[in-house]
Design an enzyme around this catalytic site. Structure first.
Site, PDB file in Angstrom:
ATOM      1  N   GLU A   1      -8.204  -1.133  -5.587  1.00 38.47           N
ATOM      2  CA  GLU A   1      -8.754  -0.266  -4.537  1.00 38.47           C
ATOM      3  C   GLU A   1      -9.687   0.730  -5.190  1.00 38.47           C
ATOM      4  O   GLU A   1      -9.248   1.519  -6.041  1.00 38.47           O
ATOM      5  CB  GLU A   1      -7.659   0.512  -3.799  1.00 38.47           C
ATOM      6  CG  GLU A   1      -6.834  -0.309  -2.867  1.00 38.47           C
ATOM      7  CD  GLU A   1      -5.957   0.552  -1.956  1.00 38.47           C
ATOM      8  OE1 GLU A   1      -6.340   1.699  -1.639  1.00 38.47           O
ATOM      9  OE2 GLU A   1      -4.878   0.069  -1.581  1.00 38.47           O
TER      10      GLU A   1
ATOM     11  N   GLU B   1       1.046   1.360  -3.614  1.00 42.13           N
ATOM     12  CA  GLU B   1       1.055   2.793  -3.961  1.00 42.13           C
ATOM     13  C   GLU B   1       2.448   3.393  -3.882  1.00 42.13           C
ATOM     14  O   GLU B   1       2.655   4.428  -3.237  1.00 42.13           O
ATOM     15  CB  GLU B   1       0.090   3.552  -3.043  1.00 42.13           C
ATOM     16  CG  GLU B   1      -1.358   3.113  -3.226  1.00 42.13           C
ATOM     17  CD  GLU B   1      -2.353   3.965  -2.464  1.00 42.13           C
ATOM     18  OE1 GLU B   1      -1.988   4.505  -1.413  1.00 42.13           O
ATOM     19  OE2 GLU B   1      -3.499   4.084  -2.915  1.00 42.13           O
TER      20      GLU B   1
HETATM   21  C1  BGP Z   1      -4.912   3.989  -0.045  1.00 45.96           C
HETATM   22  C2  BGP Z   1      -4.277   2.907   0.760  1.00 45.96           C
HETATM   23  C3  BGP Z   1      -5.158   2.102   1.574  1.00 45.96           C
HETATM   24  C4  BGP Z   1      -6.453   2.758   1.986  1.00 45.96           C
HETATM   25  C5  BGP Z   1      -7.020   3.741   1.013  1.00 45.96           C
HETATM   26  C6  BGP Z   1      -8.130   4.619   1.542  1.00 45.96           C
HETATM   27  O1  BGP Z   1      -4.028   5.048  -0.134  1.00 45.96           O
HETATM   28  O2  BGP Z   1      -3.554   1.994  -0.050  1.00 45.96           O
HETATM   29  O3  BGP Z   1      -4.395   1.527   2.583  1.00 45.96           O
HETATM   30  O4  BGP Z   1      -6.627   2.983   3.290  1.00 45.96           O
HETATM   31  O5  BGP Z   1      -6.056   4.562   0.459  1.00 45.96           O
HETATM   32  O6  BGP Z   1      -7.604   5.668   2.282  1.00 45.96           O
HETATM   33  P1  BGP Z   1      -8.168   6.063   3.698  1.00 45.96           P
HETATM   34  O7  BGP Z   1      -8.039   4.844   4.541  1.00 45.96           O
HETATM   35  O8  BGP Z   1      -7.322   7.196   4.161  1.00 45.96           O
HETATM   36  O9  BGP Z   1      -9.585   6.438   3.467  1.00 45.96           O
END
Ligand code: BGP
Length: 474
Positions: free
Chosen positions: A372, A178
């Site tokens: 993701e 990201e």
């Molecule tokens: C993205 C990241 C992840 C992940 C996901 C969900 O930004 O790459 O590492 O965690 O988001 O976010 P969160 O864990 O805050 O729910």
């Protein structure tokens, strides 16, 4: 003319799941590992670096779900679901504890050898993020992280070592997780920490300078990867949860395009291989001046990303003139009355997923890989079982939308669900924000047995993979 219309997931579609080392492994200082930034984020106070860990405070990432010691059990469950691909990251500080060390740490290298062997034994391809919010703290303190051009060399030394070591095991790579989130969250993404005294101009200069160093590092890592592992593919990784204009006010429409473009700027450079025209106006207005050295722009052009991997969780809506905020899911704006909202306030939008796949493919015409996508929810264990119908619903709707995007002609390499096993939240440090098909017995304060329990979604996703996405309605 040959009919290229496709209405099924292609043969060999890479179904699987994704995690990150810092959110799962734990073992934060074990076997020679150095201190990384994520291990310094206290529970609930994520997103802002506050220095080294202090006594008496709970740091969720330090133990996480103990994947470091339990990966065999977890990988066996991924295999049971039929995973073809598993995305995780290499913890930079397991390989180079300080980041600027001359020699790598053999025990760290051995851990990933064992993990990749375990995956490959089940026919699961590793998809590896080289840097996922895991900056060595020493590089932050000693060099100011990616502000400093020296980081390019440290990163390439790390890449050289891991490409060489894992060249027969890993054929799919991503450089920076990201990367576009550094626009709003430079410390978490790039280790660029601000102390609160810097002016906006100073912050903007630091961010764009750091981004330039990361672009060059990424292009040169691509080059190294092609040389060392000619049959590998290496891509960029973007946060692409989307943003709509709240209404048809042309001002809202234009501002929305502008917000989106400042984010897509990162893949514009990494995929197209040059700085886009619109950025010069941004830099003019923000008084940004970046240092570019000889050979930088040539390397950006010569070694672009081969595919775009991305996260997509939600969409948000932008009203004219209203400032937008930011979290791990992307922009935070006005609630969209047409959408349902998750337990954590993220608005669920499967059609937005199809929209985004089309938007990005139209822009770059390179293969896409959603690495993701998932639902973070508050799961309840009832008599030892978790009936997560809401997660199945989220997944079904997003997979259907992805299938529609395939019909739209979008080239999609695979799909990696975020957090197939419960892990620590990146945004809040909570354990309670669960994404998994596999439940992990641990709470927000760090108590629990770490026992793994299959949720209802486990069997549902297993069936999806078994039928190569044919049967999404059962
Ligand atoms: C993205 C990241 C992840 C992940 C996901 C969900 O930004 O790459 O590492 O965690 O988001 O976010 P969160 O864990 O805050 O729910």
């Amino acid at each position: 003319m040959k009919d290229l219309y496709r209405d099924q997931f292609p043969e060999g579609f890479l179904w699987g799941g994704a995690i990150a080392a810092n959110q799962a492994e734990g073992a934060w200082l074990e076997d020679g590992k150095g201190l990384d930034m994520a291990s310094c984020f206290p529970n609930g106070l994520h997103f802002k670096y506050q220095g080294h860990p202090k006594e008496g405070i709970y740091y969720p990432q330090q133990e996480a779900i103990d994947f470091y010691h339990r990966y065999k059990e977890d990988v066996a469950m991924f295999a049971e679901m039929g995973f073809k691909v598993f995305r995780t990251s290499i913890h930079w500080t397991r390989i180079f504890p300080n980041g600027d060390d001359l020699k790598p740490n053999e025990k760290g290298l051995k851990f990933y050898d064992d993990l990749f062997d375990e995956l490959l034994r089940y026919g699961i391809q590793p998809l590896i993020t080289i840097s996922h919010y895991e900056m060595p703290v020493h590089l932050v303190e000693q060099y100011g992280s990616w502000r400093n051009r020296k980081l390019i060399d440290f990163f390439l030394r790390y890449c050289q070592v891991i490409f060489q070591r894992y060249k027969d095991k890993v054929k799919l790579w991503l450089t920076f997780n990201e990367i576009n989130n550094m626009r709003r969250n430079a410390d978490y993404v790039a280790g660029v920490v601000f102390d609160g005294t810097e002016s906006r101009k100073e912050r903007q200069n630091a961010i764009y300078q750091a981004a330039h160093h990361m672009f060059v590092a990424s292009a040169r890592a691509n080059k190294l990867c092609h040389e060392i592992i000619p049959d590998a593919k290496i891509g960029c990784m973007m946060s692409l949860s989307n943003i709509y204009p709240y209404n048809c006010d042309p001002q809202a429409v234009f501002e929305t395009m502008d917000i989106r473009r400042k984010s897509l700027f990162f893949s514009d450079v990494m995929v197209r291989g040059y700085y886009p025209g619109y950025i010069y106006r941004v830099w003019k207005e923000e008084d940004v001046h970046i240092q570019v050295e000889e050979g930088d722009l040539e390397d950006l052009k010569a070694y672009p990303s081969q595919f775009v991997a991305f996260s997509y969780y939600k969409t948000s809506a932008h009203e004219a003139g209203k400032p937008s905020f930011f979290d791990t899911g992307g922009e935070v704006n006005s609630p969209n009355p047409y959408l349902k909202t998750s337990d954590w306030g993220w608005q669920i939008d499967p059609l937005g997923f199809r929209y985004t796949l089309n938007e990005i493919y139209d822009r770059y015409q390179v293969p896409l890989f959603p690495v993701e996508n998932g639902l973070g929810a508050n799961d309840e264990v009832v008599d030892g079982e978790i009936h997560d119908t809401y997660r199945i619903e989220y997944l079904r709707d997003h997979l259907k939308a992805m299938k529609e995007a395939i019909k739209d002609g979008v080239d999609i390499m695979g799909y990696a669900y975020w957090g197939p096993i419960d892990i620590m939240s990146a945004g809040t440090g909570e354990m309670k924000k669960r994404y998994g098909f596999i439940y992990v017995d641990k709470d927000n304060e760090g108590h629990g047995t770490l026992k793994r329990i299959k949720k209802d979604s486990f069997e549902w996703y297993r069936h999806v993979i078994e039928t190569n996405g044919e049967d999404l309605d059962s």
